[in-house]
Design a protein around this motif. Structure first.
Motif, short mmCIF file in Angstrom:
data_model
loop_
_atom_site.label_atom_id
_atom_site.label_comp_id
_atom_site.label_asym_id
_atom_site.label_seq_id
_atom_site.Cartn_x
_atom_site.Cartn_y
_atom_site.Cartn_z
N GLU A 190 42.72 34.15 50.46
CA GLU A 190 41.35 34.39 50.95
C GLU A 190 41.36 34.92 52.39
O GLU A 190 40.65 35.87 52.71
CB GLU A 190 40.54 33.10 50.87
N GLU A 191 42.16 34.29 53.25
CA GLU A 191 42.18 34.69 54.66
C GLU A 191 42.65 36.14 54.82
O GLU A 191 42.07 36.92 55.58
CB GLU A 191 43.09 33.75 55.48
N THR A 192 43.71 36.48 54.09
CA THR A 192 44.21 37.86 54.16
C THR A 192 43.19 38.82 53.57
O THR A 192 42.97 39.92 54.11
CB THR A 192 45.55 37.98 53.40
N HIS A 193 42.54 38.41 52.50
CA HIS A 193 41.52 39.26 51.87
C HIS A 193 40.39 39.57 52.85
O HIS A 193 39.92 40.72 52.93
CB HIS A 193 40.96 38.55 50.63
N GLN A 194 39.96 38.58 53.62
CA GLN A 194 38.90 38.81 54.60
C GLN A 194 39.32 39.84 55.64
O GLN A 194 38.51 40.63 56.12
CB GLN A 194 38.53 37.48 55.28
N ALA A 195 40.60 39.82 55.98
CA ALA A 195 41.09 40.73 57.02
C ALA A 195 41.27 42.16 56.54
O ALA A 195 41.12 43.10 57.32
CB ALA A 195 42.42 40.21 57.58
N VAL A 196 41.59 42.34 55.25
CA VAL A 196 41.95 43.68 54.78
C VAL A 196 41.02 44.27 53.73
O VAL A 196 41.22 45.40 53.29
CB VAL A 196 43.39 43.67 54.20
N ARG A 197 39.97 43.56 53.34
CA ARG A 197 39.17 44.02 52.20
C ARG A 197 38.48 45.36 52.44
O ARG A 197 38.18 46.08 51.49
CB ARG A 197 38.12 42.97 51.84
N ALA A 198 38.25 45.71 53.71
CA ALA A 198 37.62 47.01 53.99
C ALA A 198 38.59 48.16 53.75
O ALA A 198 38.18 49.30 53.60
CB ALA A 198 37.11 47.04 55.43
N HIS A 199 39.88 47.84 53.71
CA HIS A 199 40.90 48.89 53.57
C HIS A 199 41.47 49.00 52.16
O HIS A 199 42.19 49.94 51.86
CB HIS A 199 42.06 48.61 54.53
N PHE A 200 41.19 48.00 51.29
CA PHE A 200 41.79 47.99 49.96
C PHE A 200 40.77 47.65 48.89
O PHE A 200 39.80 46.93 49.14
CB PHE A 200 42.93 46.96 49.88
N VAL A 201 41.01 48.14 47.68
CA VAL A 201 40.24 47.73 46.51
C VAL A 201 40.95 46.50 45.94
O VAL A 201 42.15 46.55 45.65
CB VAL A 201 40.19 48.84 45.45
N THR A 202 40.22 45.39 45.81
CA THR A 202 40.84 44.15 45.34
C THR A 202 40.10 43.61 44.11
O THR A 202 38.97 44.02 43.82
CB THR A 202 40.81 43.08 46.45
N ALA A 248 40.34 30.64 41.79
CA ALA A 248 41.10 29.59 42.48
C ALA A 248 42.42 29.33 41.76
O ALA A 248 42.46 29.20 40.54
CB ALA A 248 40.27 28.31 42.55
N GLN A 249 43.50 29.29 42.54
CA GLN A 249 44.83 29.08 41.99
C GLN A 249 45.43 27.80 42.57
O GLN A 249 45.34 27.54 43.78
CB GLN A 249 45.75 30.27 42.36
N THR A 250 46.04 27.01 41.72
CA THR A 250 46.74 25.81 42.17
C THR A 250 48.14 26.20 42.63
O THR A 250 48.91 26.79 41.86
CB THR A 250 46.85 24.77 41.03
N VAL A 251 48.44 25.93 43.90
CA VAL A 251 49.76 26.29 44.43
C VAL A 251 50.45 25.05 45.00
O VAL A 251 49.80 24.12 45.50
CB VAL A 251 49.66 27.38 45.53
N LYS A 252 51.73 25.05 44.92
CA LYS A 252 52.54 23.93 45.38
C LYS A 252 52.36 23.71 46.88
O LYS A 252 52.35 24.65 47.67
CB LYS A 252 54.01 24.20 45.07
N GLY A 253 52.18 22.46 47.27
CA GLY A 253 52.07 22.13 48.68
C GLY A 253 50.66 22.20 49.23
O GLY A 253 50.43 21.93 50.40
N VAL A 298 43.70 27.50 45.95
CA VAL A 298 43.60 28.63 46.88
C VAL A 298 42.99 29.82 46.14
O VAL A 298 43.44 30.18 45.05
CB VAL A 298 44.99 29.02 47.41
N HIS A 299 41.96 30.41 46.73
CA HIS A 299 41.35 31.61 46.13
C HIS A 299 42.29 32.80 46.34
O HIS A 299 42.72 33.08 47.47
CB HIS A 299 39.99 31.90 46.76
N ALA A 300 42.61 33.48 45.27
CA ALA A 300 43.57 34.58 45.33
C ALA A 300 42.92 35.89 44.88
O ALA A 300 41.95 35.90 44.12
CB ALA A 300 44.78 34.27 44.44
N TYR A 301 43.48 36.99 45.39
CA TYR A 301 42.97 38.32 45.06
C TYR A 301 44.15 39.24 44.78
O TYR A 301 45.18 39.18 45.47
CB TYR A 301 42.16 38.90 46.23
#
Length: 233
Positions: A18-30, A35-40, A45-48
């Motif tokens: 999500e954090e990376t998506h917020q930073a780059v969404r204007a530059h990429f089509v996503t 929500a994805q369950t990730v270890k640790g 975590v919301h994934a794109y």
């Protein structure tokens, strides 16, 4: 988290948080993967998935959408650029170097200069260099060519060839020999087998001649402004 995202991604897939998506969404089509369950991580975590780059969008395009802060000063620089444009319009080509620290407003100045030319007839083409692009042959030139031909990421070979012929050929018979070399720059079939078998040095010389013919051909139709951003790279 980046390591965990690798485990979420399938073969050939790019997945970001999500954090990376917020930073780059204007530059990429996503595409949202939910929500994805990730270890640790205690919470999902919301994934794109990153599908493709928005190649035609610049930093200024994005800032324009968000709204500019007021443009203050730089009247001397705008006047200088307008004077150079007037010289070019009169048939005397000009070169201007715009130098300054990152974030000082170089791209914004060019945007304001372009806005100041409202009412004029001209062609404005932009290409950009990138920090990791030094080994990518003709990178800013190919960028300029794609923008002029309106070639989009994901266009198939036939579409690129068609655009090249539709846009370049009408410039005149004298530019027709340049078309196969421009196709080579765009990594599509040039349509002439001799070019692919040509000595590399000769092909490079012929490519330069083709680019020169294209620039002169475009400039004969109306004043041409060629902008290469981040040339220091």
């Amino acid at each position: 988290l980046a390591v965990r995202m690798v485990n979420v991604a399938g073969p050939g897939q790019i997945v970001i948080s999500e954090e990376t998506h917020q930073a780059v969404r204007a530059h990429f089509v996503t595409h949202a993967l939910g929500a994805q369950t990730v270890k640790g991580k205690a919470v999902p975590v919301h994934a794109y998935e990153v599908r493709l780059a928005r190649e035609t969008r610049t930093r200024i395009d994005i800032e324009l959408e968000r709204g500019f802060s007021p443009f203050v000063g730089r009247q001397k620089e705008i006047t200088l650029l307008r004077e150079r444009f007037a010289e070019a319009k009169a048939g005397r080509g000009q070169i201007v170097f715009e130098i300054g620290e990152a974030g000082v407003g170089k791209s914004r100045l060019l945007h304001e200069f372009r806005s100041a030319l409202e009412g004029e007839s001209f062609l404005w083409l932009t290409g950009r260099c990138i920090s990791f692009g030094s080994q990518m042959a003709y990178l800013p030139v190919v960028d300029i060519l794609k923008r002029h031909l309106q070639v989009a990421e994901g266009d198939d070979e036939e579409a690129v060839i068609r655009r090249c012929e539709q846009v370049v050929t009408p410039l005149g018979e004298q530019i027709r020999p340049a078309v196969p070399y421009l196709k080579c720059l765009l990594s599509v079939n040039p349509g002439e087998e001799t070019i692919t078998k040509m000595d590399a040095q000769l092909r490079r010389m012929k490519t330069f001649e083709a680019l020169r013919a294209l620039v002169l051909g475009l400039a004969e139709t109306k004043p041409l402004v060629l902008v290469v951003e981040d040339l220091h790279w």
